[in-house]
Write an enzyme that holds these catalytic residues in place. Sequence first.
Site, PDB file in Angstrom:
ATOM      1  N   ASN A   1      -5.097   5.063   1.678  1.00 53.28           N
ATOM      2  CA  ASN A   1      -3.514   3.902   2.069  1.00 53.28           C
ATOM      3  C   ASN A   1      -2.167   5.003   1.677  1.00 53.28           C
ATOM      4  O   ASN A   1      -2.900   6.039   0.493  1.00 53.28           O
ATOM      5  CB  ASN A   1      -3.769   2.417   1.554  1.00 53.28           C
ATOM      6  CG  ASN A   1      -4.293   2.201   2.201  1.00 53.28           C
ATOM      7  OD1 ASN A   1      -3.906   1.352   2.945  1.00 53.28           O
ATOM      8  ND2 ASN A   1      -5.388   1.286   1.072  1.00 53.28           N
TER       9      ASN A   1
ATOM     10  N   ARG B   1       0.591  -0.953   0.187  1.00 49.43           N
ATOM     11  CA  ARG B   1      -0.010  -0.043  -0.013  1.00 49.43           C
ATOM     12  C   ARG B   1       0.488   1.663   0.045  1.00 49.43           C
ATOM     13  O   ARG B   1       0.364   2.377  -0.327  1.00 49.43           O
ATOM     14  CB  ARG B   1      -0.896   0.075   1.123  1.00 49.43           C
ATOM     15  CG  ARG B   1      -1.813  -0.850   1.309  1.00 49.43           C
ATOM     16  CD  ARG B   1      -2.317  -1.008   2.306  1.00 49.43           C
ATOM     17  NE  ARG B   1      -3.591  -2.354   2.735  1.00 49.43           N
ATOM     18  CZ  ARG B   1      -3.859  -3.431   3.046  1.00 49.43           C
ATOM     19  NH1 ARG B   1      -2.277  -3.746   3.263  1.00 49.43           N
ATOM     20  NH2 ARG B   1      -4.440  -4.515   3.114  1.00 49.43           N
TER      21      ARG B   1
ATOM     22  N   ARG C   1     -10.625  -9.385   9.688  1.00 51.97           N
ATOM     23  CA  ARG C   1     -10.216 -10.397   8.400  1.00 51.97           C
ATOM     24  C   ARG C   1      -9.235 -11.165   9.710  1.00 51.97           C
ATOM     25  O   ARG C   1      -9.883 -12.120   8.725  1.00 51.97           O
ATOM     26  CB  ARG C   1      -9.299 -10.397   7.335  1.00 51.97           C
ATOM     27  CG  ARG C   1      -9.992  -8.978   6.562  1.00 51.97           C
ATOM     28  CD  ARG C   1      -8.877  -8.635   5.047  1.00 51.97           C
ATOM     29  NE  ARG C   1      -9.551  -8.300   4.039  1.00 51.97           N
ATOM     30  CZ  ARG C   1      -8.666  -6.662   3.821  1.00 51.97           C
ATOM     31  NH1 ARG C   1      -8.432  -6.438   3.901  1.00 51.97           N
ATOM     32  NH2 ARG C   1      -9.666  -6.623   3.174  1.00 51.97           N
TER      33      ARG C   1
ATOM     34  N   HIS D   1      -1.217  -0.288   8.636  1.00 48.99           N
ATOM     35  CA  HIS D   1      -2.051  -1.268   7.764  1.00 48.99           C
ATOM     36  C   HIS D   1      -1.231  -1.420   6.290  1.00 48.99           C
ATOM     37  O   HIS D   1      -1.446  -0.988   5.859  1.00 48.99           O
ATOM     38  CB  HIS D   1      -3.223  -0.519   7.163  1.00 48.99           C
ATOM     39  CG  HIS D   1      -4.088  -0.676   6.110  1.00 48.99           C
ATOM     40  ND1 HIS D   1      -5.243  -2.392   6.578  1.00 48.99           N
ATOM     41  CD2 HIS D   1      -4.618  -0.662   5.472  1.00 48.99           C
ATOM     42  CE1 HIS D   1      -5.611  -2.492   5.548  1.00 48.99           C
ATOM     43  NE2 HIS D   1      -5.439  -0.963   5.253  1.00 48.99           N
TER      44      HIS D   1
HETATM   45  N1  NAD Z   1      -7.756   1.883   4.936  1.00 49.66           N
HETATM   46  C1  NAD Z   1      -8.177   0.590   4.845  1.00 49.66           C
HETATM   47  O1  NAD Z   1      -8.451  -0.236   5.091  1.00 49.66           O
HETATM   48  C2  NAD Z   1      -8.435   0.655   3.439  1.00 49.66           C
HETATM   49  C3  NAD Z   1      -9.203  -0.233   2.764  1.00 49.66           C
HETATM   50  C4  NAD Z   1      -9.839  -0.363   1.507  1.00 49.66           C
HETATM   51  C5  NAD Z   1      -9.337   1.246   0.763  1.00 49.66           C
HETATM   52  N2  NAD Z   1      -8.840   1.877   1.123  1.00 49.66           N
HETATM   53  C6  NAD Z   1      -7.878   2.905   0.388  1.00 49.66           C
HETATM   54  O2  NAD Z   1      -9.147   3.855   0.371  1.00 49.66           O
HETATM   55  C7  NAD Z   1      -8.820   4.618  -0.812  1.00 49.66           C
HETATM   56  C8  NAD Z   1      -9.567   4.827  -1.290  1.00 49.66           C
HETATM   57  O3  NAD Z   1     -10.157   3.764  -2.844  1.00 49.66           O
HETATM   58  P1  NAD Z   1     -11.481   3.288  -3.613  1.00 49.66           P
HETATM   59  O4  NAD Z   1     -10.906   2.448  -3.780  1.00 49.66           O
HETATM   60  O5  NAD Z   1     -12.555   3.591  -2.594  1.00 49.66           O
HETATM   61  O6  NAD Z   1     -10.520   4.250  -4.529  1.00 49.66           O
HETATM   62  P2  NAD Z   1     -11.141   5.047  -6.065  1.00 49.66           P
HETATM   63  O7  NAD Z   1      -9.969   5.417  -7.083  1.00 49.66           O
HETATM   64  O8  NAD Z   1     -12.818   4.410  -6.158  1.00 49.66           O
HETATM   65  O9  NAD Z   1     -11.910   6.363  -5.183  1.00 49.66           O
HETATM   66  C9  NAD Z   1     -11.536   7.628  -4.577  1.00 49.66           C
HETATM   67  C10 NAD Z   1     -12.014   8.777  -4.997  1.00 49.66           C
HETATM   68  O10 NAD Z   1     -11.037   9.534  -4.314  1.00 49.66           O
HETATM   69  C11 NAD Z   1     -11.656  10.933  -5.135  1.00 49.66           C
HETATM   70  N3  NAD Z   1     -10.495  11.406  -5.203  1.00 49.66           N
HETATM   71  C12 NAD Z   1      -9.130  11.994  -5.484  1.00 49.66           C
HETATM   72  N4  NAD Z   1      -8.694  13.118  -5.103  1.00 49.66           N
HETATM   73  C13 NAD Z   1      -8.771  13.869  -4.334  1.00 49.66           C
HETATM   74  C14 NAD Z   1      -9.129  15.249  -4.073  1.00 49.66           C
HETATM   75  N5  NAD Z   1      -7.586  15.696  -4.193  1.00 49.66           N
HETATM   76  N6  NAD Z   1     -10.618  15.571  -3.507  1.00 49.66           N
HETATM   77  C15 NAD Z   1     -11.426  14.554  -2.954  1.00 49.66           C
HETATM   78  N7  NAD Z   1     -11.594  14.010  -3.465  1.00 49.66           N
HETATM   79  C16 NAD Z   1     -10.344  13.267  -4.008  1.00 49.66           C
HETATM   80  C17 NAD Z   1     -11.508  10.059  -6.579  1.00 49.66           C
HETATM   81  O11 NAD Z   1     -12.689  11.183  -7.555  1.00 49.66           O
HETATM   82  C18 NAD Z   1     -12.473   9.062  -6.614  1.00 49.66           C
HETATM   83  O12 NAD Z   1     -13.691   9.380  -6.052  1.00 49.66           O
HETATM   84  C19 NAD Z   1      -7.527   3.799  -1.335  1.00 49.66           C
HETATM   85  O13 NAD Z   1      -6.351   4.706  -0.770  1.00 49.66           O
HETATM   86  C20 NAD Z   1      -7.644   2.957  -0.592  1.00 49.66           C
HETATM   87  O14 NAD Z   1      -6.183   2.199  -0.907  1.00 49.66           O
HETATM   88  C21 NAD Z   1      -8.614   1.260   2.705  1.00 49.66           C
END
Ligand code: NAD
Length: 306
Positions: free
Chosen positions: A119, A87, A150, A174
Amino acid sequence: MNKIGIIGVGHVGSAAAHEIVVRGLCNHLVLIDRNDDKAHAEELDLADMGSQTLSHTKISSQDYSLLSDADVVIFSTGNMNRQERDRMQELEWTKKTVYDAIPKLMASGFNGIIVSITNPCDVIAALIQKVSGLPKNHVFGTGTSLDTARMKRVVANKFHVNPKNVAGYVLGEHGDSQFTAWSTVSIAGIPLAEYPESVDLNLDEIKEQVAAGGWQIHSGKGYTCYGISACVSNIVKAILTDEVGAFPVSTYSKKYDTYVGHPAYVAGDGIAKQINLHLTADEEAELAKSAAKIHDMFKEHALVSD
Ligand SMILES: NC(=O)c1ccc[n+]([C@@H]2O[C@H](COP(=O)([O-])OP(=O)(O)OC[C@H]3O[C@@H](n4cnc5c(N)ncnc54)[C@H](O)[C@@H]3O)[C@@H](O)[C@H]2O)c1
């Protein structure tokens, strides 16, 4: 009146929004995304649930000023561009979303609590705290909440019990340096080592199943969303209801001088108290190693905004 904001309504943010509305966790939900069309579409799609849900939730979008009096903001930006299991690879892109969105949030006068999902979760939570200037107990990441869920799934499957009967924690990053602290794991109150049923437990194999769980889902559908949206909804509920609930969130640790996933009590004022676990010497060493990885990543790569 409770108000929640979500910045980044992609797969994760929209799943969290859906769960928040279904569960009626707030009166007003504000959606922000860099993509206008997407944010408005999510607003309308969620509003279409209005005549069907048990409680009423007002939905708004694309107006940072509405976040001035929000109780909680969920940070879930991303760019769907994760090509590798690690990540940390996301940091170069996601740190820019922090430098973009957090100043806009703070300019609204926001003075609530930020729960970050983006992430690399621990590094981004630390960066948000620095950029926002909010107190450390008001900014934290979901940390190892999903990894712990998990672990509960994997252990429950082995023992043929409900995952709710499994207690314990995955600690650390994470990410790949996380580990299950087996000394904390119990089933229905019985420590794993003393559990009467003999099950062929390969702890290393389970550890790998937990650590690789996200990537396995990501490889199949391109993202993960339901597990994390359930976790973040429970954390947000703990804040809004002043629950004093224990969650393995990513918070600032004085001992390691970094954010790292470790259980803490979450309540109305954010992080109420860190929980001191009695870990084995090996577990302490693993936690220190994982914390050092996050610490170094933050120092070397997070603070550059170009
Ligand atoms: N912490 C955890 O346990 C966990 C679990 C799942 C996913 N994640 C992380 O969550 C994040 C989101 O994942 P996702 O699958 O929803 O991604 P995604 O690409 O589907 O959605 C991200 C959204 O953020 C928006 N975005 C980007 N830059 C922006 C900004 N400057 N201002 C406002 N909005 C903005 C994009 O337009 C998009 O709609 C990723 O970093 C992913 O790795 C973390």
